[in-house]
Scaffold this motif. Structure first.
Motif, PDB file in Angstrom:
ATOM      1  N   LYS A 250      -9.426  -2.432  -9.109  1.00  0.00           N
ATOM      2  CA  LYS A 250      -7.973  -2.308  -9.304  1.00  0.00           C
ATOM      3  C   LYS A 250      -7.257  -2.136  -7.969  1.00  0.00           C
ATOM      4  O   LYS A 250      -6.183  -2.713  -7.754  1.00  0.00           O
ATOM      5  CB  LYS A 250      -7.683  -1.116 -10.226  1.00  0.00           C
ATOM      6  CG  LYS A 250      -8.137  -1.310 -11.657  1.00  0.00           C
ATOM      7  CD  LYS A 250      -7.900  -0.050 -12.472  1.00  0.00           C
ATOM      8  CE  LYS A 250      -8.444  -0.205 -13.893  1.00  0.00           C
ATOM      9  NZ  LYS A 250      -8.303   1.060 -14.679  1.00  0.00           N
ATOM     10  N   LEU A 251      -7.858  -1.356  -7.072  1.00  0.00           N
ATOM     11  CA  LEU A 251      -7.241  -1.136  -5.765  1.00  0.00           C
ATOM     12  C   LEU A 251      -7.164  -2.439  -4.974  1.00  0.00           C
ATOM     13  O   LEU A 251      -6.223  -2.649  -4.196  1.00  0.00           O
ATOM     14  CB  LEU A 251      -8.035  -0.085  -4.985  1.00  0.00           C
ATOM     15  CG  LEU A 251      -7.449   0.336  -3.626  1.00  0.00           C
ATOM     16  CD1 LEU A 251      -6.104   1.035  -3.807  1.00  0.00           C
ATOM     17  CD2 LEU A 251      -8.421   1.259  -2.885  1.00  0.00           C
ATOM     18  N   TRP A 252      -8.144  -3.307  -5.159  1.00  0.00           N
ATOM     19  CA  TRP A 252      -8.162  -4.602  -4.479  1.00  0.00           C
ATOM     20  C   TRP A 252      -6.885  -5.397  -4.789  1.00  0.00           C
ATOM     21  O   TRP A 252      -6.354  -6.114  -3.945  1.00  0.00           O
ATOM     22  CB  TRP A 252      -9.397  -5.382  -4.914  1.00  0.00           C
ATOM     23  CG  TRP A 252      -9.505  -6.727  -4.286  1.00  0.00           C
ATOM     24  CD1 TRP A 252      -9.103  -7.929  -4.807  1.00  0.00           C
ATOM     25  CD2 TRP A 252     -10.058  -7.028  -2.997  1.00  0.00           C
ATOM     26  NE1 TRP A 252      -9.367  -8.957  -3.934  1.00  0.00           N
ATOM     27  CE2 TRP A 252      -9.962  -8.421  -2.812  1.00  0.00           C
ATOM     28  CE3 TRP A 252     -10.629  -6.253  -1.999  1.00  0.00           C
ATOM     29  CZ2 TRP A 252     -10.415  -9.056  -1.656  1.00  0.00           C
ATOM     30  CZ3 TRP A 252     -11.091  -6.880  -0.843  1.00  0.00           C
ATOM     31  CH2 TRP A 252     -10.971  -8.258  -0.683  1.00  0.00           C
ATOM     32  N   ASP A 253      -6.382  -5.257  -6.006  1.00  0.00           N
ATOM     33  CA  ASP A 253      -5.186  -5.996  -6.422  1.00  0.00           C
ATOM     34  C   ASP A 253      -3.892  -5.305  -6.013  1.00  0.00           C
ATOM     35  O   ASP A 253      -2.805  -5.867  -6.196  1.00  0.00           O
ATOM     36  CB  ASP A 253      -5.195  -6.183  -7.948  1.00  0.00           C
ATOM     37  CG  ASP A 253      -6.323  -7.095  -8.410  1.00  0.00           C
ATOM     38  OD1 ASP A 253      -6.723  -7.985  -7.636  1.00  0.00           O
ATOM     39  OD2 ASP A 253      -6.807  -6.901  -9.545  1.00  0.00           O
ATOM     40  N   VAL A 254      -3.996  -4.093  -5.471  1.00  0.00           N
ATOM     41  CA  VAL A 254      -2.807  -3.329  -5.083  1.00  0.00           C
ATOM     42  C   VAL A 254      -2.541  -3.399  -3.587  1.00  0.00           C
ATOM     43  O   VAL A 254      -1.407  -3.606  -3.147  1.00  0.00           O
ATOM     44  CB  VAL A 254      -2.951  -1.850  -5.528  1.00  0.00           C
ATOM     45  CG1 VAL A 254      -1.796  -1.001  -4.987  1.00  0.00           C
ATOM     46  CG2 VAL A 254      -3.002  -1.756  -7.043  1.00  0.00           C
ATOM     47  N   LEU A 255      -3.588  -3.224  -2.775  1.00  0.00           N
ATOM     48  CA  LEU A 255      -3.415  -3.211  -1.320  1.00  0.00           C
ATOM     49  C   LEU A 255      -3.487  -4.617  -0.749  1.00  0.00           C
ATOM     50  O   LEU A 255      -4.107  -5.514  -1.317  1.00  0.00           O
ATOM     51  CB  LEU A 255      -4.481  -2.334  -0.666  1.00  0.00           C
ATOM     52  CG  LEU A 255      -4.424  -0.834  -0.956  1.00  0.00           C
ATOM     53  CD1 LEU A 255      -5.522  -0.107  -0.179  1.00  0.00           C
ATOM     54  CD2 LEU A 255      -3.053  -0.253  -0.608  1.00  0.00           C
TER      55      LEU A 255
END
Length: 270
Positions: A250-255
Motif C-alpha cells: 500500500k505504501l508503494w502506491d502512496v509515496l
C-alpha cells in the motif's frame, strides 16, 4: 523451530524468566523468531541491478498475532513477572504504571490479548502486545504530539519511540498509521530529514541475497520495505524500516521519488 505450546486455562502461574532469557514465538505456526530480510546499516546506496528478478509474493499475509515469550512462560495461565514492555503496556491500558506485574495487571493484559486475538493470552507484556496497543492508541490521531512537521507537501512520518509510521500532507493523513520495525542497537535507523531517492519493487539484498519487496530507499541502504514475518519482534532490523507485505504494498502506491521522510526518536529495547 522453537514453537511453544499455547496457553492452557488450567496451567499454573509461570516462574520469572531468567535474566537474558531469549524470547521465542509463543504459539505453534509462528515461524522463526527473526527473519533476516533487510540490508545492514549502510551509508552507501545499495547496488542497482542490471536486470529485474521478480520477488515472490507470500502465499498469504501473516495475520496471526503471536506473542514472543521466554520458555519459562510457556503454558502459563498468567505470567508472574513483568514482560519487557510492561510499563508501556500499563500506560496504554491505563493501569498503574510501575513496571511490576500484579494479578490485576495480568488479568487486564490478558483480556486485551484475548480481545485482539493475540496468542497466547497469558498477560505477558511482550513486543506484539505492546505494538498492538500502541497502534490502537494512535489510530485516531497519530500526530497528536505534533512531532512530525506539518508541511504542504507529502511527509512520511516515522516514530521510532512507538515503532509507528504514517504519511501526511498538511494535516491530512494519506496513509493510515501502521506498525513498523526499525533498526536495532548498532544498526539504528537514521533520524532527521530524508528523501525517497530510489524505488525498486522487486529488490534483492546484495549482501544477504534475500528479497526486500517494495523497497523505497531514503538514506543510503536504509529503506521502507516488506518482510514476510511478524513486524513486532524482540530485536529490530539492520537499519531499514520494515513493514508487513500488505502495508508495504500500500505504501508503494502512496509515496513517490522525491517525497520527504522525517524520522525521530529511538527504538525501545526489549
Amino acid at each position: 523451530m522453537f514453537a511453544l505450546a499455547l496457553v492452557s486455562p488450567s496451567a499454573a502461574v509461570a516462574v520469572a524468566p531468567e535474566p537474558g532469557e531469549v524470547l521465542l514465538p509463543g504459539g505453534a505456526g509462528a515461524g522463526r523468531a527473526e527473519y533476516p530480510m533487510d540490508t545492514p546499516d549502510q551509508v552507501l546506496p545499495p547496488e542497482q541491478p542490471d536486470g529485474e528478478v521478480p520477488v515472490p509474493e507470500p502465499a498469504e499475509d501473516v495475520d496471526e498475532l503471536v506473542e514472543f515469550l521466554p520458555r519459562s512462560a510457556a503454558g502459563a495461565a498468567c505470567t508472574a513477572k513483568a514482560g519487557p514492555h510492561q510499563r508501556r503496556v500499563e500506560r496504554l491500558l491505563r493501569l498503574t504504571v510501575d513496571g511490576k506485574q500484579s494479578a490485576a495487571d495480568c488479568r487486564a493484559v490478558r483480556a486485551f490479548q484475548r480481545a485482539q486475538k493475540i496468542k497466547p493470552a497469558n498477560g505477558y507484556a511482550g513486543p506484539v502486545t505492546w505494538a498492538r496497543a500502541e497502534l490502537l492508541a494512535a489510530r485516531a490521531n497519530p500526530n497528536a504530539a505534533k512531532k512530525c512537521p506539518v508541511r504542504t507537501y507529502t511527509v512520511a512520518c516515522v516514530d521510532l519511540d512507538r515503532e509507528l509510521m504514517w504519511v501526511q500532507k498538511g494535516k491530512r493523513i494519506t496513509y493510515a498509521v501502521v506498525n513498523v520495525r526499525s533498526g536495532r542497537a548498532g544498526y539504528r535507523t537514521r533520524t532527521g530529514w530524508h528523501e525517497v531517492y530510489w524505488r525498486h519493487k522487486d529488490h534483492w539484498s546484495s549482501i544477504y541475497r534475500t528479497p526486500m519487496p517494495y523497497s523505497q530507499f531514503f538514506s543510503g541502504g536504509q529503506a521502507f520495505h516488506a518482510v514476510y514475518g511478524q513486524i513486532a519482534t524482540p530485536t529490530g532490523s539492520r537499519g531499514c524500516v520494515n513493514l508487513s507485505n500488505a502495508n508495504a504494498r500500500k505504501l508503494w502506491d502512496v509515496l513517490r521519488k522525491g517525497d520527504r521522510v522525517y524520522i525521530w526518536g529511538r527504538r525501545p529495547e526489549g
